[in-house]
Motif scaffolding. Structure first.
Motif, short mmCIF file in Angstrom:
data_model
loop_
_atom_site.label_atom_id
_atom_site.label_comp_id
_atom_site.label_asym_id
_atom_site.label_seq_id
_atom_site.Cartn_x
_atom_site.Cartn_y
_atom_site.Cartn_z
N THR A 109 62.65 19.30 78.78
CA THR A 109 63.60 19.08 77.67
C THR A 109 64.17 17.66 77.70
N ARG A 112 64.61 27.93 64.80
CA ARG A 112 65.80 27.99 65.66
C ARG A 112 66.32 26.56 65.84
N VAL A 164 53.13 29.82 69.33
CA VAL A 164 53.77 31.14 69.47
C VAL A 164 52.82 32.24 69.00
N PHE A 166 57.56 22.62 82.42
CA PHE A 166 57.34 22.98 81.03
C PHE A 166 57.78 24.43 80.88
N ASN A 167 57.01 25.33 80.35
CA ASN A 167 57.58 26.68 80.12
C ASN A 167 57.09 27.70 81.15
N TYR A 205 52.71 26.70 78.52
CA TYR A 205 53.17 27.86 79.29
C TYR A 205 52.48 27.87 80.65
N ASN A 230 64.35 33.38 75.94
CA ASN A 230 63.00 32.81 76.00
C ASN A 230 61.96 33.77 75.39
N VAL A 268 70.32 27.56 76.96
CA VAL A 268 70.54 26.44 76.02
C VAL A 268 71.66 26.76 75.03
N TYR A 301 72.96 21.70 78.20
CA TYR A 301 72.07 22.12 79.30
C TYR A 301 71.07 21.01 79.60
N PHE A 342 60.42 32.14 65.43
CA PHE A 342 61.34 31.14 64.86
C PHE A 342 60.58 29.99 64.20
C1 WQD Z 1 59.39 28.92 73.25
C2 WQD Z 1 58.93 29.01 71.81
C3 WQD Z 1 60.72 29.22 70.23
C4 WQD Z 1 62.03 33.20 71.42
C5 WQD Z 1 63.39 26.67 76.95
C6 WQD Z 1 64.39 25.71 77.46
C7 WQD Z 1 63.75 24.79 78.46
C8 WQD Z 1 63.06 25.58 79.53
C9 WQD Z 1 62.07 26.57 78.94
C10 WQD Z 1 64.45 25.73 81.47
C11 WQD Z 1 59.80 28.19 70.87
C12 WQD Z 1 59.82 30.45 70.22
C13 WQD Z 1 61.35 31.99 71.35
C14 WQD Z 1 61.90 34.13 70.35
C15 WQD Z 1 60.42 32.61 69.23
N1 WQD Z 1 64.01 26.26 80.32
N2 WQD Z 1 60.57 31.73 70.28
N3 WQD Z 1 61.09 33.81 69.29
O1 WQD Z 1 62.80 26.64 73.90
O2 WQD Z 1 60.50 25.85 74.67
O3 WQD Z 1 62.38 25.97 76.28
O4 WQD Z 1 62.81 27.39 78.02
O5 WQD Z 1 64.10 24.72 81.98
O6 WQD Z 1 64.77 24.00 79.00
O7 WQD Z 1 64.83 24.94 76.36
O8 WQD Z 1 61.36 28.06 75.44
O9 WQD Z 1 60.81 30.45 75.44
O10 WQD Z 1 62.98 29.71 74.34
O11 WQD Z 1 60.79 29.20 73.24
O12 WQD Z 1 59.70 32.34 68.25
O13 WQD Z 1 62.50 35.26 70.35
O14 WQD Z 1 59.03 30.37 71.37
O15 WQD Z 1 61.12 28.87 68.91
O16 WQD Z 1 58.98 27.64 69.85
P1 WQD Z 1 61.75 26.57 74.95
P2 WQD Z 1 61.55 29.42 74.65
#
Ligand code: WQD
Length: 339
Positions: free
Chosen positions: A127, A295, A272, A178-179, A233, A199, A87, A150, A218
């Motif tokens: 997303t 973030r 989280v 989703f995640n 997740y 991630n 992203v 993205y 974050f």
């Molecule tokens: C998850 C949560 C962060 C890292 C992304 C893409 C999405 C998909 C899945 C492809 C959020 C928090 C994260 C860290 C944190 N990818 N975090 N500290 O942003 O939900 O989605 O991945 O399809 O398109 O956007 O996933 O794992 O980055 O974050 O606190 O070091 O964890 O703020 O709340 P996200 P993520």
């Protein structure tokens, strides 16, 4: 048995989906340009399934190379994972993302139709919903303006598929993930973040492994159960199995519409902090973390309404968050031992 082409098949979800397809008796051909993975993933796949997929090191921006694969094999369907997916990077370098993700898709579709291959599963993402107005999120939720180039390439990718299914014999299913987290229980394949992980879960496992001194959370001022953001997740093996179900739906010609969309998640939201506490509990360790500011681009909460995938696709997630976090840690330790 049918042959399925998996683009980006040496990636995190691609590798797990290749194993799931092989377990169901499909022949698998992988195309990957190795820009964000390692060739050794092919050995992991083979070690699990006992069958080495045919592999071509090809960049989908080179249309001629794709044609050669379709000339050499009778391909019943394609699962298209190959795309850039960081992203933050997409915000800094949008043209790289539009060129790579969209040119690759258009090239692939043109070659498929030139070779009478009419079935494609597209790797999309939750997303596209941005911060949905209601939770859980179903497939009729409005598509919000993308927060990043993205995310925009996923939205445009779905539009390209919809328009092409209207103008040709193409049949398409977009799976909005989703995640995805975790790893195959064998720890022979898993997530391979090259560089600093964006991630959450790879950052958690690298912090637990001592590779990162501490995990930053974050934001803890969101309107959620504990102030930290909530996500759905899903174990990557469950996600892989959803692709096999989608392939079967296309090959068995069970589709109602030429272009169909399914949300693929567990239907459960986890914060989280809840992830961190669960990871510590199931893996019997303490994580070093601190709370920092939000973030940019992050949403408060997202988790799936899984009714459509459950009833129409005949799929549901079976692995728990605990399963996924145990497998993620087992994979991280395996990575360390093979250094
Ligand atoms: C998850 C949560 C962060 C890292 C992304 C893409 C999405 C998909 C899945 C492809 C959020 C928090 C994260 C860290 C944190 N990818 N975090 N500290 O942003 O939900 O989605 O991945 O399809 O398109 O956007 O996933 O794992 O980055 O974050 O606190 O070091 O964890 O703020 O709340 P996200 P993520």
């Amino acid at each position: 048995m049918h042959t399925i082409l998996v683009t980006g098949g040496l990636g995190f979800i691609g590798a797990h989906t290749t194993v799931a397809l092989q377990e169901q008796g499909f022949e698998v051909i992988i195309i990957d340009n190795l820009s964000n993975t390692r060739l050794s993933v092919l050995d992991g796949i083979t070690a699990i399934s006992g069958k080495k997929p045919i592999f071509y090191k090809i960049d989908l921006k080179e249309k001629g190379s794709i044609s050669q694969v379709f000339k050499a094999h009778k391909i019943a369907g394609v699962i298209h994972f190959a795309a850039s997916k960081a992203v933050n990077e997409s915000v800094e370098n949008p043209l790289l993302y539009y060129q790579n993700n969209l040119t690759s898709l258009v090239n692939l579709l043109q070659v498929m139709l030139e070779n009478d291959c009419q079935n494609i599963i597209f790797s999309s993402s939750c997303t596209v919903y941005g911060q949905a107005d209601t939770l859980p999120i179903n497939e009729d939720a409005p598509i919000k303006p993308a927060e990043s180039p993205y995310g925009n390439t996923k939205q445009i990718g779905e539009e390209i598929l919809l328009d092409t299914t209207k103008a040709s014999v193409l049949k398409a299913i977009a799976l909005r993930y989703f995640n995805p987290i975790g790893a195959h229980h064998s720890a022979l394949i898993g997530e391979l973040p090259l560089g600093v992980p964006q991630n959450l879960i790879p950052f958690v496992t690298q912090t637990a492994a001592g590779i990162r001194p501490l995990l930053s959370i974050f934001g803890a001022d969101y309107p959620t159960i504990d102030g930290t953001a909530v996500r759905d997740y899903i174990h990557v093996v469950d996600l892989a199995n959803a692709h096999v179900k989608a392939v079967a739906r296309l090959l068995d010609k069970k589709q109602i519409d030429a272009f169909e969309v399914f949300n693929v998640g567990t239907g459960k939201g986890t914060s989280v902090l809840q992830v961190i506490k669960t990871f510590e509990k199931v893996n019997h360790l303490k994580l070093n973390y601190k709370i920092v500011g939000r973030r940019a681009g992050d949403i408060t909460a997202a988790y799936a309404d899984t009714a459509k995938a459950n009833t129409i696709l005949g799929w549901s997630a079976t692995q728990s968050l605990e399963d996924a976090l145990i497998s993620a840690w087992k994979w991280q330790k395996k990575l360390q031992s093979s250094k």
